[in-house]
Each structure stands twice: as structure tokens, then as C-alpha cells.
Design an enzyme around this catalytic site. Structure first.
Site, short mmCIF file in Angstrom:
data_model
loop_
_atom_site.label_atom_id
_atom_site.label_comp_id
_atom_site.label_asym_id
_atom_site.label_seq_id
_atom_site.Cartn_x
_atom_site.Cartn_y
_atom_site.Cartn_z
N CYS A 102 116.12 -3.60 14.53
CA CYS A 102 116.99 -4.76 14.62
C CYS A 102 118.44 -4.36 14.38
O CYS A 102 119.35 -4.77 15.10
CB CYS A 102 116.55 -5.81 13.60
SG CYS A 102 117.65 -7.23 13.48
N CYS A 198 113.44 -9.10 9.76
CA CYS A 198 114.83 -9.37 10.12
C CYS A 198 114.92 -10.53 11.10
O CYS A 198 114.34 -10.48 12.19
CB CYS A 198 115.42 -8.10 10.73
SG CYS A 198 117.12 -8.22 11.23
#
Length: 213
Positions: A102, A198
Site C-alpha cells: 500500500c 491499510c
């Protein structure tokens, strides 16, 4: 009067206390700060409303500090680069770390892409990590608060990434961040820290995977 010497920073304003204090610290240091909320996940059928609450909190911080605010939609990139990768890895019997991907594939490169278009010289986040420049190279260091250190999730950042990135709270402990947030009257001072994947957050992971595997 606006100073012509101010350097502009695009800050990832998540709606949490860490990025809120990061914004306040950058303002203290004389930067021109632009808050950016990244919309990366709204659920498989837009059924997850958490991002709306987070955006509202981030907007409140921007209003409190008097800084401009933009919303950036990276949901398509996040699904392709992170979520689909997560499914593929688990289906293959491997355990991925989506937070690392991410940061390296979505958050930092895309935030920097937008920053350049907005005329910013730096990007910043509320991560607990530090950057030091020595001998012409950027060295990535752990955050001072060992219990909150997030350098592991950022270890994939390159020299290019580090050259235009700021971590304003990396030299602080979480207790100091909370204390400063209360002192400044930030609306996120008492907000709980996020946990889980995330941008997706805390979920029933088994059920999440069963939808596709």
C-alpha cells in the site's frame, strides 16, 4: 501576507491524531500545508462507510488549522495494486503484507504525483519514522517511539521517495502527540488509532477472504 519563501507540502490527512499533529507541526515550521484525504476503500459494493467518517474528521482538522483541503480518489489503484494482490497471495498459500505494498505502490507514489501537479515540493504523513541525510544519501530510521514505530511498513521506500518526504511526528512519542493535540484543541485529539489492513481497517479477515477464495 503570504510569504513567497514558504515551501508547499501536500500532507496525507487521514482523520487521525498523528496526521493532524503533523499538519500543525509543519505549519509551525513555516511550511504552506495542503491537506489531502485519500479515498482508497469503500467496500466491495460501496458498503463500507468508514471513509466518510474519516474524511469528515480530516476536514474538521483542516478547518481548525485553516489549511486547504482536497480529496484524492485512489480506489481503483488500491484495488488493483493491493487488494487483488492480497487475494492472489493467500490463494497461493502465501501470507502477504498489504500495508507494505500500500505504501510503496499507492500512498507515496500517487500522493507525490498529485503533489507535483499542485505545485508542492514535499509530501508528508503522520507515520512514526524518520529520515536523515548523510553523505549525500537519505537514511531511513525507526521512529523514536519504539511501540509505535512504523518503519517496517515503509521499508520499501526508495531514495527518490525519501528525498521529498517528511515525517513530522517521527521524533515524538505517541503520548506527546496526544498531549500536543489536546493543547492545540485539535478535534481528533481523542480519536482512537486505526488498526487492521491499510485503509480497510479492522475486519473479519476470514470472511473477507472467503468472498474470493
Amino acid at each position: 501576507m503570504k510569504s513567497c519563501n514558504k515551501k508547499k507540502v501536500l500532507l496525507a490527512l487521514s482523520g487521525g491524531v498523528d496526521s493532524s499533529v503533523a499538519a500543525a507541526l509543519l505549519l509551525r515550521q513555516g511550511y504552506e500545508v495542503l491537506g489531502a484525504f485519500m479515498k482508497n476503500w469503500s467496500g466491495d459494493q460501496d458498503e463500507d462507510p468508514c471513509w466518510i467518517e474519516d474524511r469528515r474528521a480530516a476536514l474538521g482538522v483542516a478547518a481548525h488549522l485553516g489549511i486547504p483541503f482536497v480529496t484524492l480518489d485512489f480506489e481503483r489503484e488500491y484495488r488493483v495494486q493491493v487488494v487483488e494482490y492480497l487475494y492472489r497471495e493467500y490463494a497461493a498459500g502465501r501470507t502477504p503484507n498489504p500495508d507494505v505494498l500500500c505504501n510503496t505502490e499507492v500512498k507515496f507514489p500517487l500522493l507525490w504525483r498529485e503533489a507535483k501537479m499542485l505545485g508542492a515540493e514535499f509530501i508528508a504523513t503522520g507515520h512514526y519514522a524518520r529520515i536523515a541525510k548523510r553523505g549525500g544519501r537519505f537514511h531511513f530510521l525507526a521512529g523514536v517511539d519504539k511501540e509505535k514505530d512504523q518503519s517496517y511498513f515503509l521499508h520499501g521506500l526508495t531514495q527518490k521517495d525519501l528525498s521529498h518526504t517528511l515525517f513530522p511526528v517521527g521524533g515524538m512519542k505517541k503520548t506527546e502527540v496526544r498531549k500536543l493535540a489536546r493543547k492545540l484543541g485539535l478535534p481528533t485529539a481523542g480519536r482512537r488509532s486505526t488498526r487492521g489492513i491499510c485503509f480497510i481497517g479492522k475486519i473479519n479477515f476470514k470472511e473477507f477472504l472467503k468472498r474470493y477464495i
